[in-house]
Write an enzyme that holds these catalytic residues in place. Sequence first.
Site, PDB file in Angstrom:
ATOM      1  N   ASP A 152       0.843  -1.193   0.000  1.00 30.50           N
ATOM      2  CA  ASP A 152       0.000   0.000   0.000  1.00 30.50           C
ATOM      3  C   ASP A 152       0.883   1.250   0.000  1.00 30.50           C
ATOM      4  OD1 ASP A 152      -2.318  -1.469   0.088  1.00 30.50           O
ATOM      5  OD2 ASP A 152      -2.549  -1.329   2.256  1.00 30.50           O
ATOM      6  N   ARG A 193      -2.104  -1.133  -8.306  1.00 29.83           N
ATOM      7  CA  ARG A 193      -3.433  -0.646  -7.910  1.00 29.83           C
ATOM      8  C   ARG A 193      -3.410   0.873  -8.081  1.00 29.83           C
ATOM      9  NH1 ARG A 193      -4.098  -1.195  -1.961  1.00 29.83           N
ATOM     10  NH2 ARG A 193      -4.794  -3.340  -2.274  1.00 29.83           N
TER      11      ARG A 193
END
Length: 302
Positions: free
Chosen positions: A130, A179
């Site tokens: 992330d 992502r």
Amino acid sequence: MVLRPMFLYLSKNKVLNRSAKRWGLRMGAKQIVAGVTIDDAMTAVKKLNEFGLVATVDHLGEFITSKEEAIESTTYCIKTLEAIADTGVTCNLSLKLTQLGLDVERELCYENMRKIVGRAAELGNFVRIDMEDFAHCQQTLDILSTLRREFPRSVGTVIQAYLYRAKQDIYDLKGVNLRLVKGAYKESPQVAIQSKKQIDENYLSIIKQHLKSGSYTAIATHDHVIIQKVKAFCRVEKIPRSQFEFQMLYGFRKELQEKIAAEGYTMRIYVPYGTDWYGYFMRRLAERPQNVSFALRGLLSK
């Protein structure tokens, strides 16, 4: 949103974060956090799989300040990967480098991350790093680059559309499983776009850029307008559905998630769990006004 800066400020409050661990999943958090244990997370993922949804789980962790905490978090991530394999759920792993000691010592973080990605590779799974705030951006990409030399298919990361550097990062990361998100942290005008309209435009632009390069693309958004535009773009450009997926957060827009999956697209749900839920929860409240009323309903239902 007037409350956005306040919630982002509160998300970084270490005193409140420590208190939240003692509260349990309060303030509506249990509606968007799957639970506190690995078993809780696996139970949630099994239910999602039953509805045709795949998942990525994240053992929440912030404000790691010691080597011991970073090692403990690393162990938990590896146990999570092993639980995924043992239960047979369709799921991968998401994590933050600060959980693994990035703010303690870079080499410690890298070695911890290498153990996790190595185990994921052995199990045939995938780990998503992330992206955190701008201060950690380049460090994250540097560690990703080093890891991919050894594990090219087992690790990827996130690019945030509100950063001015996003387009160049997408260019540099051609071929990497990414992502793509709009961005959830409060950043200065020196490094990030401030206008929502311009962020949306840049977001769609980098999605198209990564897809056209032939790279696997995870489009993480609840914005139905963006989703429709991506579907249309992929039809026109003849981009196969095997090259991209949509992603949404656990507990939000369940009907839309299931609709997208029923249409034959890969729909992956980001499933957070753990006692360290406070910072994640505050950032979700900051993102959309609807989330505040969502939390208040959860609190008042106690």
